[in-house]
Scaffold this motif. Structure first.
Motif, PDB file in Angstrom:
ATOM      1  N   ILE A 200       0.884  -1.162   0.000  1.00 50.94           N
ATOM      2  CA  ILE A 200       0.000   0.000   0.000  1.00 50.94           C
ATOM      3  C   ILE A 200       0.922   1.212   0.000  1.00 50.94           C
ATOM      4  CG2 ILE A 200      -1.762   1.271   1.275  1.00 50.94           C
ATOM      5  CD1 ILE A 200      -2.468  -1.445   2.633  1.00 50.94           C
TER       6      ILE A 200
ATOM      7  N   LYS B 200       1.644   5.231  -0.007  1.00 52.01           N
ATOM      8  CA  LYS B 200       1.058   6.523   0.347  1.00 52.01           C
ATOM      9  C   LYS B 200       1.942   7.668  -0.117  1.00 52.01           C
ATOM     10  CE  LYS B 200      -1.713   5.055   4.291  1.00 52.01           C
ATOM     11  NZ  LYS B 200      -2.099   5.337   5.699  1.00 52.01           N
ATOM     12  N   HIS B 201       1.296   8.694  -0.606  1.00 55.13           N
ATOM     13  CA  HIS B 201       1.928   9.952  -1.015  1.00 55.13           C
ATOM     14  C   HIS B 201       1.435  11.016  -0.049  1.00 55.13           C
ATOM     15  CE1 HIS B 201       2.058  13.774  -3.239  1.00 55.13           C
ATOM     16  NE2 HIS B 201       2.972  13.240  -4.050  1.00 55.13           N
ATOM     17  N   ASN B 202       2.333  11.485   0.842  1.00 58.10           N
ATOM     18  CA  ASN B 202       1.933  12.452   1.867  1.00 58.10           C
ATOM     19  C   ASN B 202       0.681  11.998   2.626  1.00 58.10           C
ATOM     20  OD1 ASN B 202       4.087  13.978   1.030  1.00 58.10           O
ATOM     21  ND2 ASN B 202       2.882  15.504  -0.060  1.00 58.10           N
ATOM     22  N   ASP B 203       0.730  10.739   3.109  1.00 58.46           N
ATOM     23  CA  ASP B 203      -0.318  10.147   3.953  1.00 58.46           C
ATOM     24  C   ASP B 203      -1.588   9.779   3.200  1.00 58.46           C
ATOM     25  OD1 ASP B 203       1.294  10.331   6.245  1.00 58.46           O
ATOM     26  OD2 ASP B 203       0.660  12.401   6.589  1.00 58.46           O
ATOM     27  N   GLU B 204      -1.633   9.964   1.892  1.00 65.72           N
ATOM     28  CA  GLU B 204      -2.804   9.570   1.109  1.00 65.72           C
ATOM     29  C   GLU B 204      -2.455   8.324   0.286  1.00 65.72           C
ATOM     30  OE1 GLU B 204      -5.754  11.232  -2.452  1.00 65.72           O
ATOM     31  OE2 GLU B 204      -4.004  12.404  -1.818  1.00 65.72           O
ATOM     32  N   THR B 205      -3.269   7.285   0.405  1.00 66.99           N
ATOM     33  CA  THR B 205      -3.037   6.080  -0.383  1.00 66.99           C
ATOM     34  C   THR B 205      -3.288   6.371  -1.854  1.00 66.99           C
ATOM     35  OG1 THR B 205      -3.631   4.598   1.440  1.00 66.99           O
ATOM     36  CG2 THR B 205      -3.755   3.702  -0.784  1.00 66.99           C
ATOM     37  N   VAL B 206      -2.261   6.170  -2.673  1.00 59.17           N
ATOM     38  CA  VAL B 206      -2.368   6.489  -4.100  1.00 59.17           C
ATOM     39  C   VAL B 206      -2.137   5.282  -5.000  1.00 59.17           C
ATOM     40  CG1 VAL B 206      -1.758   8.918  -3.823  1.00 59.17           C
ATOM     41  CG2 VAL B 206       0.060   7.224  -4.153  1.00 59.17           C
TER      42      VAL B 206
ATOM     43  N   THR C 155      -1.753   0.651  -4.999  1.00 58.62           N
ATOM     44  CA  THR C 155      -1.596  -0.668  -4.395  1.00 58.62           C
ATOM     45  C   THR C 155      -1.219  -1.635  -5.504  1.00 58.62           C
ATOM     46  OG1 THR C 155      -3.921  -1.262  -4.715  1.00 58.62           O
ATOM     47  CG2 THR C 155      -3.338  -0.212  -2.624  1.00 58.62           C
TER      48      THR C 155
ATOM     49  N   ASP D 280       5.597   6.513   1.437  1.00 60.88           N
ATOM     50  CA  ASP D 280       5.695   5.401   2.370  1.00 60.88           C
ATOM     51  C   ASP D 280       5.024   4.190   1.733  1.00 60.88           C
ATOM     52  OD1 ASP D 280       6.147   4.356   5.249  1.00 60.88           O
ATOM     53  OD2 ASP D 280       4.050   3.856   4.820  1.00 60.88           O
TER      54      ASP D 280
ATOM     55  N   ASP E 252       3.965   0.367   2.476  1.00 61.71           N
ATOM     56  CA  ASP E 252       3.733  -0.629   3.518  1.00 61.71           C
ATOM     57  C   ASP E 252       3.506  -1.982   2.844  1.00 61.71           C
ATOM     58  OD1 ASP E 252       2.907  -2.212   5.586  1.00 61.71           O
ATOM     59  OD2 ASP E 252       1.308  -0.874   6.282  1.00 61.71           O
TER      60      ASP E 252
ATOM     61  N   ARG F 104       8.504  -2.487   5.242  1.00 59.84           N
ATOM     62  CA  ARG F 104       8.095  -1.187   4.684  1.00 59.84           C
ATOM     63  C   ARG F 104       9.334  -0.392   4.303  1.00 59.84           C
ATOM     64  NH1 ARG F 104       4.062   0.781   8.571  1.00 59.84           N
ATOM     65  NH2 ARG F 104       3.771   2.460   7.063  1.00 59.84           N
TER      66      ARG F 104
END
Length: 267
Positions: A191, A193-199, A201, A253, A255, A261
């Motif tokens: 999963i 994330k770009h600046n805490d938004e899942t973008v 998978t 990030d 995961d 990660r």
């Protein structure tokens, strides 16, 4: 091949200068419409000696364009490959200076670290036997060639990408290390994330149905050009997500669940 030695060298020097000066050159596929993949790999190889003479060490190799979606988009039916150098390596969580790249993007991948050479006609079992461990990874992409020609609108072609070291620019390795047979790598995913938004998978099966298959392909491809993977090499097996644009201020990030990660920040 359609290009002569002087044309190959000129293209290699232009790309080396573009990388050093953080700028983009025009599409080689426009300058040389009959350019072949053999020409493109020759241009890629011609950049290796100057880089090594400058003190850079080969860290390993990358495999790209492994997903069916990306291959269909470029009208091809084969992956591509490029060279990883030691100064491309970042630790997970590191901060990339904003003076480092031109148009950075990131992909999520599984990296293989080898304990034995791989060359020529190898099998899936050979790849697993030659692998010391696998780790979660990010690949940083950049392009020293325009993505599209401003006049004609022609987009970059596979020969442009290959000549430009398969658009490779960096590698980020996670800390988790696993035996290559500890997981079914087809089901290892992330999963992102770009600046805490899942973008994004994806699953490892998006890479030629099995990331190990990428190394089988690479061993055969490299043998064609008189190369091989060596013990200690790091090999990026191919992305299972689409590239994520990473302008200044981006935090990525990825995961991978139990697999681990990995992350990177762009200043």
């Amino acid at each position: 091949m359609t290009l002569d030695t002087s044309q190959i060298e000129a293209a290699a020097q232009a790309l080396l200068a573009a990388e050093a000066e953080r700028r983009q050159i025009g599409l080689l596929s426009i300058a040389h419409p009959a350019m072949t993949l053999d020409d493109a790999y020759a241009i890629q190889a011609a950049q290796m000696r100057p880089k090594r003479d400058a003190g850079r060490r080969i860290l390993g190799w990358k495999i790209g364009l492994t997903s069916k979606v990306m291959q269909d988009a470029l009208g091809i039916d084969t992956p591509d490959s490029g060279v990883l150098y030691d100064d491309m390596l970042f630790e997970s969580g590191a901060r990339v200076p904003n003076t480092r790249y031109i148009e950075p993007r990131v992909e999520a991948e599984i990296a293989f670290v080898l304990k034995a050479p791989l060359e020529g006609e190898v099998s899936r079992a050979d790849v697993l036997a030659a692998t010391d461990y696998v780790v979660p990874a990010l690949e940083i992409l950049d392009t020293r060639i325009l993505r599209a020609d401003p006049e004609s609108g022609q987009r970059r072609r596979i020969v442009d990408t290959v000549a430009d070291n398969a658009a490779n620019a960096g590698i980020v390795l996670g800390e988790a290390r696993h035996a290559p047979d500890a997981f079914d790598l087809r089901w290892v995913g992330a999963i992102v994330k770009h600046n805490d938004e899942t973008v994004a998978t994806g699953l490892g099966a998006g890479v030629l149905d099995d990331p190990v298959t990428g190394l089988v392909w690479l061993a055969r491809r490299m043998h064609t050009y008189g190369q091989r993977m060596n013990a200690g090499d790091v090999v990026l097996s191919g992305s299972f997500i689409s590239p994520i644009e990473c302008p200044s201020g981006t935090r990525i990030d990825a995961d991978f669940g139990r697999f681990g990660r990995v992350g990177i920040d762009f200043a």
